[in-house]
Design an enzyme around this catalytic site. Sequence first.
Site, PDB file in Angstrom:
ATOM      1  N   LYS A   1       9.424   2.508  -6.153  1.00  0.00           N
ATOM      2  CA  LYS A   1       8.156   1.683  -5.649  1.00  0.00           C
ATOM      3  C   LYS A   1       7.822   0.530  -6.613  1.00  0.00           C
ATOM      4  CE  LYS A   1       5.487   5.274  -3.395  1.00  0.00           C
ATOM      5  NZ  LYS A   1       4.438   6.053  -3.257  1.00  0.00           N
TER       6      LYS A   1
ATOM      7  N   LEU B   1       0.794  -1.156   0.066  1.00  0.00           N
ATOM      8  CA  LEU B   1      -0.159  -0.069   0.051  1.00  0.00           C
ATOM      9  C   LEU B   1       0.818   1.371  -0.105  1.00  0.00           C
ATOM     10  CD1 LEU B   1      -1.222  -1.938   2.658  1.00  0.00           C
ATOM     11  CD2 LEU B   1      -3.082  -0.715   1.716  1.00  0.00           C
ATOM     12  N   ASP B   2       0.462   2.096  -0.850  1.00  0.00           N
ATOM     13  CA  ASP B   2       0.916   3.543  -0.768  1.00  0.00           C
ATOM     14  C   ASP B   2       0.591   4.133   0.554  1.00  0.00           C
ATOM     15  OD1 ASP B   2       2.007   6.039  -1.851  1.00  0.00           O
ATOM     16  OD2 ASP B   2      -0.114   6.618  -1.833  1.00  0.00           O
ATOM     17  N   LYS B   3       1.229   4.935   1.254  1.00  0.00           N
ATOM     18  CA  LYS B   3       0.951   5.769   2.291  1.00  0.00           C
ATOM     19  C   LYS B   3       0.161   7.177   2.318  1.00  0.00           C
ATOM     20  CE  LYS B   3       3.454   8.263   4.656  1.00  0.00           C
ATOM     21  NZ  LYS B   3       2.622   9.539   5.034  1.00  0.00           N
ATOM     22  N   THR B   4       0.556   8.147   1.823  1.00  0.00           N
ATOM     23  CA  THR B   4      -0.381   9.431   1.561  1.00  0.00           C
ATOM     24  C   THR B   4      -1.326   9.060   0.771  1.00  0.00           C
ATOM     25  OG1 THR B   4       1.980  10.358   2.103  1.00  0.00           O
ATOM     26  CG2 THR B   4       0.050  11.756   1.665  1.00  0.00           C
TER      27      THR B   4
END
Length: 636
Positions: free
Chosen positions: A512, A335-338
């Site tokens: 990523k 998962l990406d964070k922001t």
Amino acid sequence: MSQELSTCTVCGLEEEHTEPEHRTISKPKVAIFSGIMLGLGLIIEFLGLGVLWAYIAFLSSMLSAGAFIIPKGIRGMLKLRLDMHFLMAVASIGAMLIGAPAEGAAVMFLFFISMILEDRAGDKVREEIRGLMELEPPTVMLRTEHGEIPVQPSEVEVGQTIIIRPGDRIGLDGVITEGGTSVNEAPITGESRPVDKSIGDSVFAGSVNNEGYVEVEVTAKSTETVLSRIITLIDESRKNKAPTERLISRFSRVYTPIMLAIAILLGWVDLALGATMVQAVYRSLTIIVISCPCAFAVSIPVSIVSAITGAARNGVLVKGGAYIEAMGKIDIVALDKTGTLTEGMLSVKDICLHNGYSESEILRPAASIETRSEHPIAKALVQAQHRKQLSEADVESFEAVPGRGVRGQIGHAEYLIGNRQFLVQEEVGLQDLADHSCGVGTMVYVAKDGEHMGTIVLADTVRDSTREAIRDLREMGVRTVILTGDSENVAQEVAKAIGVDEYRAELLPHEKVDAVNELKKEGHVLFVGDGINDGPAIATADVGMALSAVSSDVALESADVALMEQDLRKIPQLLRRARQTMSVVKQNVATSITLKTLTGMLAAAGIITLWVSIAVGDMGLTFLVIANALRLARKQ
Ligand code: ADP
Ligand code: MG
């Protein structure tokens, strides 16, 4: 949109659904007639009332049902495609010719019943898609100089204003220019609670206005609303078949002629072993009936399409059967964070001052430059600028450095706004934050002409639903990993707060991608992002998922799966559903093959009759697998 459902090449259903049904006689009525004639024939035969009468009854039973089957078989044969209609026509006509008219009629009648069952299953799926299409109301109230007039949504242009009264279904996407209300967006986003809307907020076609009166400036033509794009994408998704589905239909294409050859061969062997012509043909026909591959060829598209439409009703767009199958295998979720794990509604918590600059000297240029960026950080800065009522500066140039920050020019000064690496790389001498008690959070460093002016500290929040989602995923045995461009500290903090297993921080967009590729060596990877700075990672993963697709075109177009709103609990739900669907598909294929092989062997040994083979091997099986497939649709 086309109403075609089945992808089953052997069944020849494709042609049937693309041509409109003009027939006035309904299939069920014909089936009843055919059944009565078959019964009548059997009674006449049983009572010995005359062979001719019985034959006439059987023949009319066979021909009435056969009217829907034989022409298709012939058409297929002319195209050198031996589909099951052909097989059944051969079996039935053959039976009539060798003096087994009751069986001949039974083959046609029962096969016809199984065709009707398939139709029913297909209708169910088509109904679901039609249900989505009906979410667009037939008319909308357009505001003109001459007052309000009802028009079709397709006649409204972008920029015109429509009026929406309490209880109305919203007909087009737009932005509220007058009034306020709450709307039910469940059909689009899956969110069942009413969502409050006021001036400046977007509304979507297909949602229902609750209590307020609003005027909406239309932002998309009716063919380009989120709703109509969802419908188009679902429709297209049916072309994107699951690998298993493709394998089966390829397999069926060679399987049918092979079974035909085996049937004829067995007939010959029988003859050579001294059977009569009639006995030999009878046995061949039995094998032909059993070889009909329709049962599973039909059940697979039914299971997969109903998984896709079911997800759509829940606000999740899956762009093809292939992704249902791929999601059934996922064991790592990255998962990406922001904007993904965190709400993305960042707020400015603090501004640390360096080198004698004031708060507004830092925020004003930074926010002015950030108005050009779509990053959640940029939005937070702009919001803070508005709150502090700072005017906007004239920005002369702007450049985004993905995963790092932005660069811009105001007057003769060059500003850099971004993370630590970005400013270090640009050789800005950073002040030590420890001297300034800046607190913790996502840090955005601001520099002017190489001088560190200040550091903006941002706070982000995590929803409860996100925590729940991660817990669910772990319970399912799925590994979770955060891939973020933010700093190590923040990544660690978020991972701990949410309960994510691992994190990799300070990644640039292409890093990523590398991280996803590494994870792919360890399992099947789902990557979830918001489409900002993580598009390449979404594209690289086995399944790429984008969030908040209602508000981002890019997310809707580029991902394999799109969540219309940001509720991560839908991820475990979706993975579970995909696993169930694939297990039903496997069950159906396994059952079909086992039963067919078994009945086929019994028939080859001459143990079972045509009667049994059609009742068990074809109709019974079709019924079984379709019922199994529809079980899923009902369960949600
Ligand atoms: P994430 O992977 O957490 O979603 P991104 O890859 O979008 O984060 O961004 C990584 C980092 O780059 C951010 O934490 C921020 O420090 C910096 N950054 C990116 N875009 C901007 C921007 N427009 N303004 C300021 N900083 C930015
Ligand atoms: Mg992000």
